[in-house]
Design a protein around this motif. Structure first.
Motif, short mmCIF file in Angstrom:
data_model
loop_
_atom_site.label_atom_id
_atom_site.label_comp_id
_atom_site.label_asym_id
_atom_site.label_seq_id
_atom_site.Cartn_x
_atom_site.Cartn_y
_atom_site.Cartn_z
N GLN A 1 0.82 -1.20 0.00
CA GLN A 1 0.00 0.00 0.00
C GLN A 1 0.86 1.26 0.00
OE1 GLN A 1 -2.06 1.12 3.63
NE2 GLN A 1 -3.93 1.59 2.49
N ALA A 2 1.93 1.26 0.81
CA ALA A 2 2.80 2.43 0.89
C ALA A 2 3.43 2.74 -0.47
CB ALA A 2 3.88 2.21 1.94
N GLU A 3 3.85 1.70 -1.18
CA GLU A 3 4.44 1.92 -2.50
C GLU A 3 3.39 2.43 -3.49
OE1 GLU A 3 7.64 1.77 -3.47
OE2 GLU A 3 8.04 1.51 -1.32
N ALA A 4 2.18 1.92 -3.38
CA ALA A 4 1.11 2.39 -4.26
C ALA A 4 0.80 3.86 -3.99
CB ALA A 4 -0.14 1.53 -4.06
N LYS A 5 0.77 4.25 -2.71
CA LYS A 5 0.50 5.64 -2.38
C LYS A 5 1.58 6.55 -2.95
CE LYS A 5 -2.12 5.11 1.95
NZ LYS A 5 -2.11 5.36 3.41
N LYS A 6 2.83 6.14 -2.82
CA LYS A 6 3.94 6.96 -3.34
C LYS A 6 3.81 7.17 -4.85
CE LYS A 6 7.43 5.52 0.06
NZ LYS A 6 8.69 4.75 0.23
N ALA A 7 3.36 6.13 -5.54
CA ALA A 7 3.26 6.19 -7.00
C ALA A 7 1.92 6.73 -7.48
CB ALA A 7 3.48 4.80 -7.58
N GLY A 8 1.02 7.06 -6.54
CA GLY A 8 -0.29 7.54 -6.91
C GLY A 8 -1.14 6.47 -7.58
N MET A 9 -0.93 5.21 -7.20
CA MET A 9 -1.62 4.09 -7.80
C MET A 9 -2.73 3.59 -6.88
SD MET A 9 -0.05 3.71 -10.68
CE MET A 9 -0.37 2.04 -11.26
N PRO A 10 -3.69 2.81 -7.41
CA PRO A 10 -4.76 2.25 -6.56
C PRO A 10 -4.22 1.29 -5.52
CG PRO A 10 -5.34 2.14 -8.89
CD PRO A 10 -3.89 2.51 -8.84
#
Length: 216
Positions: free
Chosen positions: A105-114
């Motif tokens: 989730q943290a990586e998705a948030k950084k990348a602006g991904m779902p």
């Protein structure tokens, strides 16, 4: 096909609506805040895991967290349901865990991904058995607890919800048509943290629910 049972009636699970940041203390611990309207995301029905089934951690995450929640089972669907009428649409309640692959989730948030992968993997929507709605006539005044190896990790007072059950049903139904069998995970209190293989988990709501799970 995911199903849940209540009073010898089977419901095919439809949409699984999950509410983010519905307790102020949890929002603070996640470095966030409560917004003017609920924040809702979805889990696939393949994520459902019933009481008595083992929780299998995904091999591609090293940091799966528990989020204990009150779960609503919709018994009668509808669109634009009024808050005053909302609880009449509830068939029952359960306790659940919104499992979250926090590192993913943290990586998705950084990348602006779902967040879909982090929130929707197999077994990420854990459920106790359901109790009928009339067993909790005032869902805004109950408390529940989550334990790991008999140590309490989360305690919730539903009166601390920013958006109570009726408000959530009304708001969700104003954006999505609710159907019988839909589930609403109503948000988690503070105290979220990791679970690990070999641990024993327990969800407790008074003398109504005492659900146990093994992490493998």
């Amino acid at each position: 096909m995911a199903t849940v049972s209540l009073n010898d009636q089977s419901y095919r699970v439809g949409n699984i609506f999950c509410v983010a940041r519905n307790y102020v203390a949890h929002a603070k611990e996640m470095g966030s805040q409560i917004l003017a309207e609920p924040v809702v995301f979805l889990k696939p029905t393949s994520a459902v895991l019933h009481e008595g089934e083992p929780i299998r951690l995904p091999s591609w995450s090293n940091d799966v967290h528990h989020e204990a929640e009150l779960v609503v089972l919709i018994g009668e669907g509808g669109r634009d349901i009024q808050t005053a009428d909302a609880l009449q649409h509830v068939a029952g309640y359960a306790l659940g865990l919104d499992l979250t692959a926090r590192d993913v989730q943290a990586e998705a948030k950084k990348a602006g991904m779902p967040w879909t992968l982090a929130k929707g993997f197999d077994g990420a929507a854990v459920l106790s058995r359901f109790v009928p709605a009339d067993a909790l006539p005032q869902p805004g005044t109950v408390s529940f607890d989550f334990y790991i190896n008999d140590e309490r990790r989360q305690h919730a007072e539903t009166r601390d919800m920013a958006f109570d059950v009726a408000t959530l049903i009304a708001w969700i139904s104003s954006r999505f048509t609710l159907q019988a069998g839909d589930l609403i995970y109503t948000g988690t209190p503070e105290g979220v943290g990791p679970i690990r293989a070999g641990e024993h988990l327990r969800l407790v709501l008074g003398d109504l629910i005492d659900a146990r799970f093994e992490v493998v």
